[in-house]
Design an enzyme around this catalytic site. Structure first.
Site, short mmCIF file in Angstrom:
data_model
loop_
_atom_site.label_atom_id
_atom_site.label_comp_id
_atom_site.label_asym_id
_atom_site.label_seq_id
_atom_site.Cartn_x
_atom_site.Cartn_y
_atom_site.Cartn_z
N SER A 1 -58.86 65.19 74.82
CA SER A 1 -58.09 65.75 73.71
C SER A 1 -58.89 66.05 72.45
CB SER A 1 -56.93 64.81 73.37
OG SER A 1 -57.41 63.49 73.20
N LYS B 1 -55.14 69.90 68.35
CA LYS B 1 -54.11 69.93 67.31
C LYS B 1 -53.89 71.30 66.68
CE LYS B 1 -52.77 65.45 66.61
NZ LYS B 1 -53.80 64.59 67.10
#
Ligand SMILES: *Cc1c(COP(=O)(O)O)cnc(C)c1O
Length: 335
Positions: free
Chosen positions: A318, A65
């Site tokens: 992720s 992110k």
């Protein structure tokens, strides 16, 4: 569910082009780790294909992110920087924004629901952001964030539905193309769709034949239910190991729903048990800690739920931000 995979006209997204992702790459590079890719001999053997893993769980702040957050914050004007930013998050985006805002000396307010795990809340507080805990679910905390924003003149840093955020996440696709150019299939955790939109745009612009597979948990998969319905639908948010993937895609979704609709080739849903097994598998075989949301791609492969796996597969790991008691429960088999 298999979706139509026709010849893709990537030019149909004027708000977001390969050029935007290349520009993001310049901005992201000084702040983010170029995460390693490595071959998984274990998974390659299981699937009889080459499987490589991109370790965004080792990224600064523990998830990818930070890429989108940098790209957004570096593109703010001086007035916006001065006033500060606000965001809403299931945890990892808030942490990334708090980190970058700290680096740039920008005020950051982060709205989190009561469902956000403790470790993620504490990390955001430690980075010096102002945390507002409101609402039982992600969707409720979104309402609160917009209410505060409307009063305070802060700039909203959306967790996924923003071309600058999508372009930032898309830099993963550019790195993959350089480091693993033979990739024919990419498996991507899917929630709001910023990650998948960016990577899919980068990859399919270079080679429209690359297949893009999105994976969500079967507990409240908002994007997948919306794709099935052909329009944005709300889902009930349920507790899940993949807390990073929880929450809706927004009733006024402008970008990611349309891009994912166009570029996704196959969607897969995985169960809590399959997520837990994938987390344990990654610890055993690769000595890597993944959070549930970061492990769904592995879960999809191990459970053989992907219909067309391809020969040269890349899986995006992720994120790795999991609370130790949760990890302990997963290892001991009570999830
Ligand atoms: C945010 C997040 C995702 C999903 O990204 P979207 O852009 O919302 O689809 C996947 N995995 C982790 C670990 C995340 O933090």
């Amino acid at each position: 569910m298999i979706l139509a995979s026709e010849i893709i006209d990537v030019k149909s997204f004027p708000e977001l082009t390969q050029q935007d992702i290349s520009s993001a790459s310049q901005v992201v590079t000084p702040f983010a780790i170029r995460t390693p890719i490595f071959n998984s001999t274990a998974l390659s053997r299981v699937l009889n294909s080459q499987v490589i893993l991109k370790a965004e769980n080792l990224q600064t702040t523990g998830s990818f992110k930070v890429r989108g957050a940098i790209n957004k914050l570096m593109n703010l004007g001086p007035r916006e920087r001065e006033r500060g930013v606000i965001t809403v998050s299931s945890g990892n985006h808030g942490r990334a924004v708090a980190h970058i805002a700290g680096e740039l000396g920008i005020r950051a307010v982060v709205c989190l629901s009561e469902a956000v795990p403790r470790g993620k809340v504490e990390a955001i507080e430690d980075l010096g952001a102002e945390v507002v805990r409101r609402g039982k679910t992600y969707d409720e905390s979104v309402e609160e964030a917009y209410r505060i924003q409307s009063e305070g003149g802060l700039t909203m840093v959306h967790p996924f539905d923003d071309p600058l955020i999508i372009a930032g996440q898309g830099t993963i696709g550019l790195e993959l193309l350089e480091d693993f150019p033979q990739v024919d299939t990419v498996i991507i955790p899917l929630s709001g769709g910023g990650l998948l939109s960016g990577i899919a745009l980068a990859l399919k612009t270079a080679n429209p034949n690359i297949r893009v597979i999105g994976v969500s948990m079967d507990r409240g998969p908002a994007m997948v239910r919306s794709l099935e319905a052909g329009q944005v639908v709300e889902v009930v948010e349920e507790p899940t190991l993949a807390d990073a993937l929880a929450g809706g895609i927004g009733p006024n979704n402008q970008f990611t729903f349309r891009i994912v609709q166009e570029l996704l080739d196959e969607a897969v849903l995985v169960s809590e048990d399959q997520i837990a097994q994938a987390m344990v598998y990654m610890l055993e075989h690769h000595h890597l800690v993944l959070e549930g949301g970061g492990a769904v791609g592995i879960a999809a492969l191990l459970s053989k739920k992907v219909r067309r796996v391809g020969d040269q597969i890349a899986v995006i790991l992720s994120g790795g931000n999991v609370d130790l008691p949760v990890l302990e429960g997963v290892i001991n088999g009570h999830t």
